[in-house]
Enzyme design. Structure first.
Site, PDB file in Angstrom:
ATOM      1  N   ARG A   1       0.821  -1.217   0.000  1.00  0.00           N
ATOM      2  CA  ARG A   1       0.000   0.000   0.000  1.00  0.00           C
ATOM      3  C   ARG A   1       0.859   1.273   0.000  1.00  0.00           C
ATOM      4  O   ARG A   1       0.594   2.184  -0.794  1.00  0.00           O
ATOM      5  CB  ARG A   1      -0.972  -0.028   1.177  1.00  0.00           C
ATOM      6  CG  ARG A   1      -2.144  -0.984   0.959  1.00  0.00           C
ATOM      7  CD  ARG A   1      -3.112  -0.945   2.125  1.00  0.00           C
ATOM      8  NE  ARG A   1      -2.496  -1.440   3.353  1.00  0.00           N
ATOM      9  CZ  ARG A   1      -3.037  -1.337   4.563  1.00  0.00           C
ATOM     10  NH1 ARG A   1      -4.203  -0.729   4.705  1.00  0.00           N
ATOM     11  NH2 ARG A   1      -2.421  -1.826   5.616  1.00  0.00           N
TER      12      ARG A   1
ATOM     13  N   ASN B   1      -6.850  -2.503   1.503  1.00  0.00           N
ATOM     14  CA  ASN B   1      -6.959  -3.961   1.571  1.00  0.00           C
ATOM     15  C   ASN B   1      -8.423  -4.336   1.719  1.00  0.00           C
ATOM     16  O   ASN B   1      -9.166  -3.687   2.445  1.00  0.00           O
ATOM     17  CB  ASN B   1      -6.195  -4.504   2.785  1.00  0.00           C
ATOM     18  CG  ASN B   1      -4.716  -4.639   2.516  1.00  0.00           C
ATOM     19  OD1 ASN B   1      -4.282  -4.641   1.369  1.00  0.00           O
ATOM     20  ND2 ASN B   1      -3.932  -4.742   3.573  1.00  0.00           N
TER      21      ASN B   1
END
EC number: 6.2.-.-
Length: 768
Positions: A20, A38
């Site tokens: 990320r 996520n």
């Protein structure tokens, strides 16, 4: 240029690897807005901006991904532009899309390693230093999504300084879930055998180093369990460790600081070096060097030794103190039982074994033994696939419904598969032990939880008495399929090599034992195999095993079983064989064979190698799995003449099935013994003739039955001489030769093969 938007779903190993923050930085560098988040089992990315910037982002994503990330698939959809003002990282959410999973545990990276040796760093001498590019993952995780509160690091709230790093997307520790520092992270201490603490923090590691150098035996808590360690350069502590563990001969793995130290006692080829130094840090089985500067009792009567480099901060600090040290690092468990993982458990179960304990207070959520790899016939072969690789999925060449493979009895694993991904568990062990079987059940439940795969079908072994078979039948009931052991081996080989669903392979399965469909013990099989069935086209001659499993432990019994039809009792009695009860036992075995009482019949290749080792005086008692065959291989490596002796002939079995007459093989060894050939020369001849005999039968069958591919699986495939000889002979005849690449050759692949069989079965029940 008009603004556009793309919605991406990325599957693969994209959690816990800094994915990320990587996306955040990449989007910022391309002037894009949107978000990344996520969704429990994949990552969703929305990017908005100019088309050229979007395309550049999409090109850079797979090229510049974090080192531990493995991208399986990127699904891209064109969506409406919404004009988001900036790019942000959104908190994890529950969701379902496709299978994805956390990465395996990896070795401490160079950046973190530099910090723990940098006196100006706040991580100086702190052994739990990690970042998004390294450290424990699978062994800390309790549930998904992979966020700190779902790991064992939830027990250690971050301090203010760590919180700053953890929440900064431009820091390499952004959302590194195992991350901590001396102020907020786990502690380490050294205790005596009773649990009395006498050193803490780095001083505990310094004292542990001193104790190891002095000859003490220590337990050391790691990522996925405990090691038992001692000084591998000194005979006395190694022999004492053997006495305490009751392991008189089984080889110990060792750990050394770096490859320069390793080269002082082992040979390092390019393939070995890559395995040894990779971030996965497996135990790599290496040939001993001529100047073997370790205690001989570390790996007695073998030509090779298992070696690994440090992969934790504790180990790195320990080996820095005495750079040329080499320590035994063996799993803290009795053979076939689960490895110790809890501090209290270590103090109780290792009483009388470890003098001292190097402990810490980070909980181990998942046991995970060290992976073991050996280069065979020039290719990497997994002996045990565990730490550093689990729970990384194996991609299948086709799709299956949700299935489970429950594994064999020995060296057991579990496989869950769905779609085109199969998840093979860590090494479990010998499930005939009740403690290990309980662990087997725990691994199954945890793997279901992590993957979200609820099996619709269950593959298990054909043997009715295995605990694993009973487990599958009790859970799956009519959805449980019993799969013949060696068929599972070849199915695993086919899927391991990504063969499509309509493939056919002539598979060679060579191992110690597998329950056959005729009720006898199989272990030297040539199977015409597809994903939907098999036919036994050839095999080794079934041999008598007087006393059943006793013939495994005392291979001299196997010699009598194989030669009793060729030599008289007086000749047999003169053979240089060992029996624990001497002549009395010899007479009892001879009587068993005459009357055919308590005599098992087996076509096992492993038992033939055991018998040859006993007859040649190389190994008379098996004290660990595979010992006679391993020592036979080591003896063969020492052969100076490498004689070309014709020890084998073939004959027809029932219905024209070709059978390799291994009695003649052993009789040839007997006839050549005591002459100009040494035991090492005859060991070489046994392996060479067995391999060529099997290869020649296989080639004849392949040509006759129209097979283009020939493959080898089973524990005997770890023998470099036998495998190389079979491979060379088969390829010279014009056939493609397959060996395992991503899963073990031995019984660690059985659950994988069972899952494939169940996943492709058209019938909901039965035996394959």
């Amino acid at each position: 240029m008009q603004n556009e938007a793309r919605l991406l779903h990325v599957t693969g190993t994209v959690q816990g690897v800094g994915f990320r923050p990587f996306i955040y930085r990449l989007a910022k560098s391309h002037g894009l807005s949107g978000y990344v988040k996520n969704l429990g089992n994949h990552v969703e990315i929305l990017i908005e901006g100019k088309r050229a910037n979007l395309e550049s982002f999409l090109n850079n994503l797979p090229e510049k991904k974090p080192p531990l990330a493995r991208i399986k698939k990127i699904k891209i959809n064109i969506v409406s532009f919404s004009g988001l003002p900036e790019f942000i990282i959104i908190q994890s959410e529950e969701g379902t899309f496709e299978n994805s999973i956390i990465p395996p545990d990896t070795a401490i990276c160079e950046e973190c390693r530099r910090e723990i040796f940098d006196s100006s760093s706040r991580y100086y001498h702190y052994p739990f230093t990690v970042c998004t590019n390294c450290g424990p993952r699978y062994t800390t995780v309790r549930t998904l999504p992979y966020d700190r509160e779902n790991t064992t690091m939830a027990d250690f709230p971050l301090c203010e300084d760590c919180e700053v790093e953890y929440t900064n997307p431009f820091n390499r520790r952004y959302h590194a879930q195992p991350f901590c520092c001396p102020e907020c992270g786990p502690e380490i201490w050294l205790s005596d055998a009773q649990g009395k603490v006498f050193e803490k923090n780095y001083e505990a590691i310094v004292k542990a180093s001193d104790l190891l150098e002095q000859g003490s035996i220590l337990s050391i808590k790691g990522f996925g369990g405990f090691h038992i360690a001692c000084n591998a350069r000194k005979e006395d502590p190694v022999k004492e460790l053997r006495r305490r563990l009751g392991r008189p001969e089984q080889p110990f793995a060792v750990m050394a600081k770096d490859t320069a130290v390793v080269e002082s006692f082992a040979e390092l080829r390019d393939g070995d070096r890559r395995c040894l130094t990779s971030s996965r840090r497996p135990i790599t089985v290496l040939p001993k060097s001529k100047a073997f500067k370790l205690a001989e009792s570390v790996s007695p009567n073998l030509h090779n030794i298992g070696v690994m480099l440090p992969y934790t901060g504790i180990q790195s600090l320990l080996f820095d103190l005495v750079p040329d040290s080499v320590y035994v690092m063996t799993s803290a468990n009795l053979p076939g039982r689960p490895m110790v993982i809890e501090n209290k458990e270590a103090l109780e179960k290792l009483k009388g074994i470890a003098d001292f304990h190097l402990l810490h207070n980070r909980v181990i959520a998942n046991r995970n033994d060290d992976t073991v790899i050996r280069v065979v016939n020039g290719q990497k072969a997994f002996i045990r696939r565990s730490r550093g690789f689990v729970p990384e999925p194996i991609e299948l060449p086709f799709e299956v419904e949700a299935v489970a493979g429950i594994g064999a009895e020995m060296n057991s694993t579990i496989t869950l598969a769905k779609g085109n991904l199969a998840y093979i568990s860590q090494y479990i062990g010998n499930t005939s032990h009740i403690e290990t079987f309980r662990y087997h059940s725990e691994v199954f439940q945890h793997l279901v939880q992590l993957t979200g795969i609820e099996p619709l079908k269950w593959g298990c072994d054909l043997h009715p008495s295995f605990n694993t078979t009973r487990f599958a039948i009790s859970r799956g009931e009519e959805k449980a399929l019993r799969i013949q052991h060696h068929y599972a081996h070849i199915l695993a080989l086919m899927a391991d090599n990504s063969l499509p669903e309509d493939s056919r392979v002539l598979g060679i399965a060579l191992d110690g034992v597998g329950y056959g469909e005729d009720g006898t013990v199989w272990g030297g099989e040539i199977l015409g195999t597809s994903y939907f069935g098999y036919k036994r086209l050839g095999h080794l001659l079934p041999q008598s095993m007087p006393g059943g499993d006793l013939a495994v432990k005392i291979p001299g019994r196997m010699v009598l079983g194989m030669l009793s039809g060729k030599l008289g009792e007086a000749e047999l009695e003169k053979l240089p064989l060992y029996f624990p009860r001497g002549r009395q036992e010899f007479s009892a075995v001879a009587q068993q064979l005459r009357r055919k009482i308590n005599v098992t019949v087996s076509s096992s290749a492993g038992r033939v190698l055991d018998a040859a080792a006993a007859l040649l005086g190389i190994c008379q008692v098996r004290t660990y799995e595979g010992e006679p065959a391993m020592k036979l291989e080591s003896a063969a490596k020492k052969s100076l003449q490498k004689p070309d002796l014709p020890l084998v002939f073939k004959k027809e079995g029932k219905a024209g099935t070709p059978v390799l007459d291994t009695t003649e093989l052993l009789l040839g060894v007997y006839e050549y013994s005591g002459g100009k050939y040494s035991p090492e020369d005859l060991a070489f001849a046994v392996e060479e003739n067995l391999a060529k005999g099997i290869a020649e039968i296989t080639i004849t069958l392949a040509a006759k039955k129209g097979f283009e591919k020939v493959g080898l699986s089973g524990g005997v495939a770890y023998n470099d001489h036998i495998t190389s000889c079979i491979a060379g002979t088969v390829k010279e005849a014009g056939f493609e030769f397959l060996t395992h690449r991503r899963v073990p050759c031995g019984d660690g692949c059985i659950s994988f093969g069972q899952a494939i069989a169940a996943g492709l079965a058209t019938d909901s029940e039965g035996t394959l």
